[in-house]
Write an enzyme that holds these catalytic residues in place. Structure first.
Site, PDB file in Angstrom:
ATOM      1  N   ASP A 285       0.875  -1.179   0.000  1.00  0.00           N
ATOM      2  CA  ASP A 285       0.000   0.000   0.000  1.00  0.00           C
ATOM      3  C   ASP A 285       0.908   1.223   0.000  1.00  0.00           C
ATOM      4  O   ASP A 285       2.000   1.167  -0.551  1.00  0.00           O
ATOM      5  CB  ASP A 285      -0.942  -0.037   1.206  1.00  0.00           C
ATOM      6  CG  ASP A 285      -2.270   0.683   0.954  1.00  0.00           C
ATOM      7  OD1 ASP A 285      -2.211   1.820   0.459  1.00  0.00           O
ATOM      8  OD2 ASP A 285      -3.338   0.130   1.249  1.00  0.00           O
ATOM      9  N   HIS A 319       1.203   1.805  -3.288  1.00  0.00           N
ATOM     10  CA  HIS A 319       0.182   2.637  -3.935  1.00  0.00           C
ATOM     11  C   HIS A 319       0.672   4.069  -4.111  1.00  0.00           C
ATOM     12  O   HIS A 319       0.205   4.782  -4.993  1.00  0.00           O
ATOM     13  CB  HIS A 319      -1.108   2.614  -3.124  1.00  0.00           C
ATOM     14  CG  HIS A 319      -1.867   1.325  -3.233  1.00  0.00           C
ATOM     15  ND1 HIS A 319      -1.649   0.421  -4.244  1.00  0.00           N
ATOM     16  CD2 HIS A 319      -2.854   0.796  -2.469  1.00  0.00           C
ATOM     17  CE1 HIS A 319      -2.462  -0.615  -4.087  1.00  0.00           C
ATOM     18  NE2 HIS A 319      -3.202  -0.408  -3.021  1.00  0.00           N
TER      19      HIS A 319
END
Length: 542
Positions: A285, A319
């Site tokens: 992430d 991300h």
């Protein structure tokens, strides 16, 4: 004499800039050592060494502090609680392996994504401490595989078949695997574990494995040092300092599987005086993330993350490389990011929020950033964040419904943000800026930037944006820059490949756009205005 004058001015500027940077205080520890083997710890991979490690930590604390030594070897343990004046030091060749038995992790009241919540205790936990460290050159493994859900589209077919055959439970769509029935049950609940939603310990027990812990949770602490250690395989976020001051993260490695749900590298939340340097992140992430609470609870807390330095770091996967939000309701300010690499992240520089958050993000200074192979936007400001994979917005997903809302304390703000000296070799979109009609992204400067991408720049609901000395080499032959409801925008010396249109302008709110030192001959048409817009909106000059 001229050389001496220039040297003096250079030094003066350097000193002035250094004085503007936050000063982070470091902890110090007594040299006394407390080896866990003296307390009965065994490196056999079978013995649960929780009590031995905590005895060493307690003894160290009671005797005025020092160094708790994890020697070379494989040390199995349950969750441990840090204490003040203790440096947990992992020797080279040591592995501190946290238990894969979820029964070893009790439920506690803590915080999750900016909200007061009941979660499982973190493998490493500390609250209200001062002068603490986790240092050395060993490895800390959080056994995240026994906690995390896995999406089918993030595995190959053989990997998915092997995972499903190993046990666990599938959701109704058969596209997400959960390790236990209680984890699956939690996925169906509204705001699972959140105290304001009515969760107590009894109710939380029914969805326990869904309430995954962050691996290192340090709350209300002062003078923290994380140095040299590899942190990997966390159940949720890996490093989570909350409401803490004087944090130094130096030369650490953070590793999570690329498909790890909520597998953030470090989330600095409502902290002040932070230094993150010379560290690497390869995660599932966001890599390096700034937060400060969520929605009304975050605004009531009212503690921004401020006075932060991030330098010399590399994010290999995630991300976002450097990220602010989306839980930034307490605000973020005076943050300096420089000399960093983002290599293969979904987004490079990522600022995300949404209506309801509130909070002001301001006084952000970013320079000397290198990127390549960015899946989405190299630079992104988005005020319509919907907690989805960031690549979906660049893959043809539906655009949000744009409507005007009244400005309240729940209206977020992005302003006074300065980015310079950025190179990106390969991205889907170069620059994406999307504000709200009632609260534009404003006061943004970008200078000395070179990006090679599929698409150029989108500027939607933005105000007072200045672009100078920017190269946008795009493969989009239709347009380079797209403006919608942009006000007081300046594009000074923008280079681009031959294209049909340099800039399209739409929206009744668009006005006062300047094009300076831009070669009009590189495009068939320099500006294409939406029907009904005055040609006085855009002014060109050399």
């Amino acid at each position: 004499m001229k050389y001496i004058t220039i040297l003096f001015l250079t030094l003066l500027i350097s000193v002035t800039q250094a004085q503007q940077l936050p000063v982070v205080e470091y902890p110090s520890f007594k040299p006394d050592t407390f080896n866990i083997t003296s307390y009965g710890a065994k490196a056999d991979g079978i013995t649960l060494n929780t009590k031995a490690i905590e005895k060493a930590i307690d003894d160290c604390n009671k005797k005025g502090g020092g160094v708790v030594v994890i020697p070379k070897g494989f040390w199995l343990t349950g969750p441990i609680t840090m204490k003040s004046n203790v440096n947990l030091h992992l020797k080279s060749g040591s592995v501190l392996q946290f238990s894969s038995n979820t029964d070893d992790y009790q439920l506690i009241k803590t915080n999750w994504e900016g909200l007061d919540a009941i979660r499982c205790q973190s493998p490493i936990y500390g609250d209200g401490l001062e002068n603490i460290g986790i240092t050395g050159s060993g490895i800390i493994d959080g056994a995240g595989q026994v906690w995390r859900p896995v999406k089918k589209n993030k595995l190959t077919p053989p990997e998915w078949e092997a995972l499903v055959s190993s046990g666990g439970f599938l959701n109704e769509k058969k596209d997400t695997w959960y390790p236990t029935e209680r984890a699956l049950k939690g996925s169906k609940e509204k705001r699972p574990g959140v105290i304001a939603e009515g969760y107590d310990f009894v109710k939380a027990e029914t969805i326990k494995e869904f309430l995954r812990p962050n691996m290192v949770s340090l709350i209300h602490c002062k003078k923290i040092l994380l140095e040299g250690v590899t942190f990997q395989n966390s159940p949720a976020w890996c490093l989570h300092p909350l409401l803490s001051q004087h944090l130094t993260v130096r030369n650490v490695t953070v590793r999570n599987p690329w498909n790890a749900q909520n597998g953030d590298g470090i989330d600095v939340e409502s902290c002040r005086y932070v230094l993150i340097e010379n560290s690497s992140f390869d995660v599932g992430d966001d890599g390096i993330c700034i937060k400060s609470g969520r929605d009304e609870e975050g605004r009531k807390r009212g503690v921004p993350t401020e006075d932060v330095i991030v330098r010399g770091c590399t994010v290999f996967h995630g991300h976002g490389g450097f990220v602010v939000g989306s839980e930034m309701s307490g605000g973020a300010r005076n943050i300096h990011v420089y000399d960093c690499n983002f290599l293969g992240t979904d987004i490079g520089l990522r600022f995300k929020t949404t209506r309801g958050r509130g909070g002001i993000v301001e006084k952000i200074y970013i320079n000397n950033i290198r990127m390549n192979n960015i899946g989405g936007a190299a630079i992104l400001f988005d005020m319509y964040y919907m907690a989805k994979d960031p690549l979906t917005m660049f893959g043809g997903a539906d655009k949000p419904v744009i409507g005007y809302f009244p400005v309240t304390e729940a209206t977020p703000q992005f302003k006074d943000i300065h980015i310079k000296d950025v190179v990106c070799k390969g991205a889907e979109t170069a620059i994406f800026v999307r504000g709200l009609p009632e609260m534009n992204v404003k006061g943004i400067t970008m200078e000395n930037i070179s990006i090679e991408s599929q698409k150029g720049m989108q500027c939607i609901e933005c105000e007072d944006v200045k672009i100078k000395n920017v190269t946008l080499h795009t493969n989009d032959n239709a347009k380079v820059v797209e403006v919608s409801n942009g006000k007081n925008l300046t594009f000074d010396k923008v280079s681009y490949k031959p294209t049909s249109v340099f800039m399209t302008v739409a929206g009744a709110g668009s006005k006062e756009i300047q094009l300076i030192n831009i070669n009009a001959s590189t495009a068939n048409k320099q500006v294409l205005l939406e029907e009904g817009l005055s040609d006085k909106i855009v002014k060109t000059k050399k």
